[in-house]
Design an enzyme around this catalytic site. Structure first.
Site, PDB file in Angstrom:
ATOM      1  N   ALA A 267       1.120  -1.117  -0.047  1.00 58.68           N
ATOM      2  CA  ALA A 267      -0.003  -0.151   0.043  1.00 58.68           C
ATOM      3  C   ALA A 267       1.019   1.393   0.017  1.00 58.68           C
ATOM      4  O   ALA A 267       2.067   1.200   0.095  1.00 58.68           O
ATOM      5  CB  ALA A 267      -0.749   0.064   1.210  1.00 58.68           C
ATOM      6  N   MET A 268       0.298   2.526  -0.359  1.00 59.79           N
ATOM      7  CA  MET A 268       1.067   3.728  -0.207  1.00 59.79           C
ATOM      8  C   MET A 268       0.211   4.704   0.443  1.00 59.79           C
ATOM      9  O   MET A 268      -1.076   4.744   0.518  1.00 59.79           O
ATOM     10  CB  MET A 268       1.289   4.178  -1.597  1.00 59.79           C
ATOM     11  CG  MET A 268       1.926   5.543  -1.926  1.00 59.79           C
ATOM     12  SD  MET A 268       3.551   5.383  -0.946  1.00 59.79           S
ATOM     13  CE  MET A 268       3.922   7.298  -0.508  1.00 59.79           C
ATOM     14  N   GLU A 269       0.807   5.346   1.488  1.00 60.22           N
ATOM     15  CA  GLU A 269       0.032   6.176   2.573  1.00 60.22           C
ATOM     16  C   GLU A 269      -0.256   7.666   1.919  1.00 60.22           C
ATOM     17  O   GLU A 269      -0.604   8.442   2.645  1.00 60.22           O
ATOM     18  CB  GLU A 269       1.147   6.450   3.652  1.00 60.22           C
ATOM     19  CG  GLU A 269       2.551   7.402   3.346  1.00 60.22           C
ATOM     20  CD  GLU A 269       3.603   6.245   2.918  1.00 60.22           C
ATOM     21  OE1 GLU A 269       3.357   5.149   2.525  1.00 60.22           O
ATOM     22  OE2 GLU A 269       4.665   6.841   3.043  1.00 60.22           O
ATOM     23  N   ASN A 270      -0.514   7.709   0.880  1.00 62.68           N
ATOM     24  CA  ASN A 270      -0.749   9.145   0.381  1.00 62.68           C
ATOM     25  C   ASN A 270      -1.849   9.737   1.141  1.00 62.68           C
ATOM     26  O   ASN A 270      -2.960   9.266   1.619  1.00 62.68           O
ATOM     27  CB  ASN A 270      -1.590   9.033  -1.132  1.00 62.68           C
ATOM     28  CG  ASN A 270      -0.903   8.114  -1.984  1.00 62.68           C
ATOM     29  OD1 ASN A 270       0.504   8.464  -2.238  1.00 62.68           O
ATOM     30  ND2 ASN A 270      -1.321   7.227  -2.373  1.00 62.68           N
ATOM     31  N   HIS A 300      -0.738   0.179   9.460  1.00 66.07           N
ATOM     32  CA  HIS A 300       0.262   0.901   8.904  1.00 66.07           C
ATOM     33  C   HIS A 300       0.340   2.041   8.358  1.00 66.07           C
ATOM     34  O   HIS A 300       0.943   3.133   8.452  1.00 66.07           O
ATOM     35  CB  HIS A 300       1.132   0.057   8.091  1.00 66.07           C
ATOM     36  CG  HIS A 300       2.404   0.109   7.544  1.00 66.07           C
ATOM     37  ND1 HIS A 300       3.554  -0.368   7.847  1.00 66.07           N
ATOM     38  CD2 HIS A 300       2.681   0.961   6.478  1.00 66.07           C
ATOM     39  CE1 HIS A 300       4.792  -0.069   7.184  1.00 66.07           C
ATOM     40  NE2 HIS A 300       4.147   1.156   6.386  1.00 66.07           N
ATOM     41  N   GLU A 301      -0.639   2.190   7.083  1.00 68.71           N
ATOM     42  CA  GLU A 301      -0.770   3.420   6.294  1.00 68.71           C
ATOM     43  C   GLU A 301      -1.363   4.616   7.271  1.00 68.71           C
ATOM     44  O   GLU A 301      -1.054   5.652   6.940  1.00 68.71           O
ATOM     45  CB  GLU A 301      -1.675   2.978   5.056  1.00 68.71           C
ATOM     46  CG  GLU A 301      -1.097   1.961   4.416  1.00 68.71           C
ATOM     47  CD  GLU A 301       0.220   2.064   3.961  1.00 68.71           C
ATOM     48  OE1 GLU A 301       0.828   3.108   4.007  1.00 68.71           O
ATOM     49  OE2 GLU A 301       1.038   1.043   3.800  1.00 68.71           O
ATOM     50  N   HIS A 304       1.265   6.127   9.045  1.00 70.75           N
ATOM     51  CA  HIS A 304       1.869   7.062   8.371  1.00 70.75           C
ATOM     52  C   HIS A 304       1.345   8.484   8.206  1.00 70.75           C
ATOM     53  O   HIS A 304       2.141   9.481   7.785  1.00 70.75           O
ATOM     54  CB  HIS A 304       1.918   6.561   6.899  1.00 70.75           C
ATOM     55  CG  HIS A 304       3.283   5.534   6.602  1.00 70.75           C
ATOM     56  ND1 HIS A 304       4.828   5.962   6.962  1.00 70.75           N
ATOM     57  CD2 HIS A 304       3.175   4.410   5.998  1.00 70.75           C
ATOM     58  CE1 HIS A 304       5.193   4.835   6.674  1.00 70.75           C
ATOM     59  NE2 HIS A 304       4.729   4.072   5.891  1.00 70.75           N
ATOM     60  N   GLU A 323       9.041   4.113   7.843  1.00 65.89           N
ATOM     61  CA  GLU A 323       8.785   2.556   7.774  1.00 65.89           C
ATOM     62  C   GLU A 323       8.840   1.938   8.963  1.00 65.89           C
ATOM     63  O   GLU A 323       7.767   1.014   9.338  1.00 65.89           O
ATOM     64  CB  GLU A 323       9.611   2.189   6.594  1.00 65.89           C
ATOM     65  CG  GLU A 323       9.185   2.607   5.456  1.00 65.89           C
ATOM     66  CD  GLU A 323       7.779   2.643   4.887  1.00 65.89           C
ATOM     67  OE1 GLU A 323       6.873   1.923   5.498  1.00 65.89           O
ATOM     68  OE2 GLU A 323       7.351   3.638   4.219  1.00 65.89           O
TER      69      GLU A 323
HETATM   70 ZN    ZN Z   1       5.010   2.194   5.110  1.00 66.57          ZN
END
Ligand code: ZN
Length: 826
Positions: A267-270, A300-301, A304, A323
């Site tokens: 995933a990506m935390e945008n 996790h995201e 962030h 991270e």
């Molecule tokens: Zn991450």
């Protein structure tokens, strides 16, 4: 579309150097970035018009821009020559004070999971787009100063087909059909700016005043609906827990989670619009392991949003701050605040060996201050060290400081640098102000030195031995536990070791050092313990200790300290069905079951596969119908099966409690393909009957696994780019190509692989480059010749750095497996 300027020559973009980023940050302040995208006109390209407003001290600098072609460039009202754009950089002369740059360009959609990725859903032919700006892909979407410490508010205007929805880092409005406006956003770093667009299916909700959203491809609408309560439940509980821990409200408005196709990472935390790989949704049953991974990814995201998004590292050498922190916090939040109380157990199976393997490998680096000179080098540090090791060290620090001081420092840091950037020195300063005292000895021992200590029991001498990494004299104090099997059962007591030898009194039974993985070390079980595990492991109730046991067996085996035959004995006595997930298949297995199948069994004595298979079949029958352990046991039984009739039997009539769903069907088909017990026509027909994205990836894996020359050529064409395919299909083809037992057939591809490494860097970019090098590595060509050829290539200075780094890792694994075979024979 027409353009007054010719298509650009594709000079390889240079990766941003740290020194260049520092100079640019000293010169500029970005006031705003307005981006207009037209996604409706073409399926290959999109138009992108960026208006960048910034204040400068005056002087020359450059803007990052990676277009297909440029229509016009205007700086402070004057047109610029397109020749000023070289290698992804547009040189500009700024004036002191306010500046405005307008870039009108045509960009290419990508299929490698970066930039604006466009894909076609095989289930219904519909098109989907998502933006992945990380780590240096933003300039292939819009013009920008692409570095983490030049933040700006963003405004997006997006034209899209009328049946699409458009999402981004702030709530989107839809003033007329096909037109969407987003923002202005809070100040954002370029690397987490995104746009998600397509005929996505949406679910909306709200919690604690925060609008929540979920989206997925239309063909996954049913799966999203079915799991919405699980997803939203984890999101709500994690938000509450993070609010409780930090006392700082989520800062980015609404919180949307977009499940997107063909995503490279988990995933990506945008901010405001997290993107997650949509393999996390499935129309078939998801294992508990997959659900735990999904829950910890969500948390996790979300973590962030504070660490990474609210406060962002100034430069990539501090990516561990992102991270390691998100990994530790995300797992903790899920374990403490959701129904997935076993999150730490799953984390142990998924992450521990990944991190230790990286820390013991040729590319090890300190968790902190990894010296990333440019963005490309930093990307390579997205490894088990930045995630698993860093999280383990933060957990140790939390234990040492206690929550009051630990969180006190974190909150001080977040408040002080909100919407800005900071370094690890800022964080350590905050912890020291919060009462942690001088942390320099701790950071030197755990964060600034690489490689784990080795900890082992010397029963004859009555000591536990601590051996620092070769060539390093690091003073480390390990706080761990000691589990000793006594007549009445396991007893656990604390142990602290810092000296080379620490006396212990453990008797003659099984002993497990660090049974709850409190410290970071290569822990080697002694011979008497490994023998005792054959009777002890089947009845061991402590789940964390079971996971630690398997991790220690794996690491000891891979480092030549245990005979594979002994590990097989343990696996037969107690198949590791507690590791509840074994997908996705990776070239380098992270979890226990794929490791057992891919790494251990090819090195084990003849007959081992059949013994493990029989044990897995027996376990499938013994576990309650429909239980997680039954499913897990059957997956192991399929992966080790050698009799096609047994496999076809499961396809026709699965064991009671198990559905003949898409997951089971493709697991069986992949195995039948490896055995040569089905043909391409059967695989093609299975895909045609149920053409989902997941099926297409498994079809690639199965097709490449068939033991015939045509299948291997089919897979190879994907590596060379002769047949361009999206990222997942590429990786699956690589893992399928190399199969134990097919060495004669794949022999010609050993040299072809090494010879192709020069061109592969041109064919595959960014994240996928490393994936391709790893997936197509000749892992089954286990010979001295392969090793020597690999080392010869590694010695070639002209090899692309990403290619070299992955090749070094995979070569090291090959060398280790060769060493095991030489030592123990098989
Ligand atoms: Zn991450």
């Amino acid at each position: 579309m027409t353009s007054p300027l010719p298509d650009l020559q594709h000079a390889a973009p240079r990766s941003l150097q740290r020194t260049e980023a520092e100079a640019r940050a000293a010169l500029l302040r970005v006031e705003s970035c307005e981006v207009e995208l037209d996604l409706a006109s073409d399926v290959e390209t999109f138009s992108s018009r960026t208006t960048l407003r910034f204040t400068s001290a005056g002087g020359a600098t450059f803007v990052d821009l990676k277009p297909r072609r440029v229509r016009s460039l205007v700086l402070n009202g004057r047109p610029l020559d397109a020749d000023a754009l070289v290698g992804g950089r547009l040189g500009i002369d700024t004036v002191p004070g306010a500046n405005e740059l307008v870039v009108d360009a045509v960009m290419a959609f990508r299929t490698d999971g970066e930039g604006l990725h466009r894909s076609v859903d095989p289930a219904d032919g519909r098109h989907y787009v998502y933006g992945m700006s990380f780590m240096d892909a933003a300039p292939s979407i819009f013009a920008c100063f692409d570095q983490p410490d030049l933040k700006a508010p963003y405004t997006f205007t997006v034209r899209a087909p009328r049946d699409w929805v458009v999402l981004g880092n702030a709530p989107a409005s839809n003033p007329e059909p096909g037109l969407w406006r987003i923002g202005p956003t809070p100040p954002l770093s370029t690397y987490f700016v995104t746009v998600v667009a397509g005929p996505y299916y949406l679910i909306r909700d709200e919690h604690d005043g925060i609008p929540l959203g979920l989206s997925a491809r239309s063909s996954l609408a049913g799966a999203l609906e079915a799991d919405a309560e699980d997803l939203l439940g984890v999101t709500r509980a994690s938000l509450d827990e993070l609010h409780r821990l930090f006392g700082i409200r989520y800062a980015f408005g609404d919180y949307h989670q977009a499940f997107v196709p063909e995503f490279n990472a988990g995933a990506m935390e945008n901010p405001g619009c997290v993107t997650l790989r949509d393999q996390m949704l499935s129309s078939t049953r998801l294992s508990r392991g997959a659900r735990i991974v999904r829950a910890t990814t969500i948390a996790h995201e979300l973590a962030h949003q504070w660490f990474g998004n609210l406060v962002t590292p100034r430069w990539w050498d501090d990516l561990w701050l992102n991270e390691s922190f998100a990994e530790y916090t995300g797992t903790r939040v899920v374990a403490d605040a959701t129904e997935y109380a076993d999150a730490w157990v799953d984390n142990s199976y998924l992450r521990r060996c990944w991190g230790l393997g990286a820390d013991l490998g040729p590319n090890t680096h300190p968790v902190a201050g990894n010296g990333a000179v440019d963005a490309l080098a930093a990307l390579q540090d997205f490894d088990g060290i930045s995630y698993a090791k860093g999280a383990s060290i933060l957990r140790q620090l939390n234990t040492r400081l206690g929550d009051e001081v630990y969180l006190g420092g974190v909150v001080d840091h977040l408040r002080r640098h909100a919407f800005g950037n900071a370094t690890m020195h800022d964080l350590f300063g905050a912890w020291e102000r919060a009462g942690a005292g001088d942390l320099s000895a701790f950071t030197d021992a755990w964060l600034r030195t690489s490689g784990p200590d080795t900890i082992s029991l010397d029963r004859a001498s009555g000591v536990v031995r601590r051996t620092p990494p070769a060539g390093q004299d690091v003073a480390r104090t390990h706080t761990l536990g000691l589990a000793v099997r006594e007549a009445a059962g396991w007893t656990r007591r604390p142990l602290e070791i810092s000296a080379v030898e620490t006396p212990v009194d453990v008797g003659t039974g099984a002993v497990l050092l660090d049974p709850h993985e409190q410290t970071w070390a290569l822990v080697l079980p002694d011979e008497a313990t490994v023998e005792a595990l054959v009777t002890e492991l089947p009845v061991l109730a402590d789940e964390l200790q079971r996971a630690a046991t398997w991790n220690q067996l794996r690491m000891a085996h891979d480092h030549g300290a245990i005979d594979p035959a002994r590990v097989v004995d343990v696996a037969v006595a107690a198949p590791p069905v507690e590791d509840l997930e074994d997908t996705p298949v990776r070239a380098v297995p992270r979890r226990t079951v794929p490791w057992l199948v891919q790494t251990l069994l090819p090195l084990a004595p003849a007959g081992s596969r059949e013994r493990v298979h029989a044990a897995a079949v027996a376990r499938t029958a013994a576990e309650p119908a429909g239980s997680e352990h039954q499913h897990s046991a059957l997956r192991l039984a399929i992966a080790t099966a050698t009799d096609p009739a047994t496999l076809r039997g499961w396809l026709a009539a699965p064991p009671p409690g198990i559905d003949a769903d898409l997951d089971l069907r493709w697991r069986v088909l992949v195995r039948l393909a490896v055995l040569g017990a089905c043909d391409a026509a059967e695989l093609d027909a299975a895909l045609a009957a149920d053409p989902t994205a997941q099926a297409r990836v498994e079809h690639s894996r199965a097709r490449a696994s068939l033991p015939d020359a045509e299948a291997k050529a089919w897979a190879w064409a994907r590596f060379t780019g002769e047949t361009p395919v999206p990222n997942y299909d590429l990786e699956a083809a690589g893992t399928g190509l190399w199969q134990p037992g097919q060495e004669e057939l794949t022999a010609p591809y050993v040299e072809r692989y090494f010879a192709a490494l020069d061109t592969v860097a041109e064919v595959h970019r960014g994240w996928v480059r490393g994936t391709a090098v790893e997936a197509f590595f000749p892992a089954t060509a286990l010979s001295q010749e392969t090793l020597e050829r690999a080392r010869e290539r590694l010695a070639d200075e002209s090899l692309d750095p990403t290619v070299r780094r992955r090749l070094a890792d995979t070569t090291d694994l090959l060398a280790r497996r060769l060493a095991v075979r030489t030592r123990y024979g098989a």
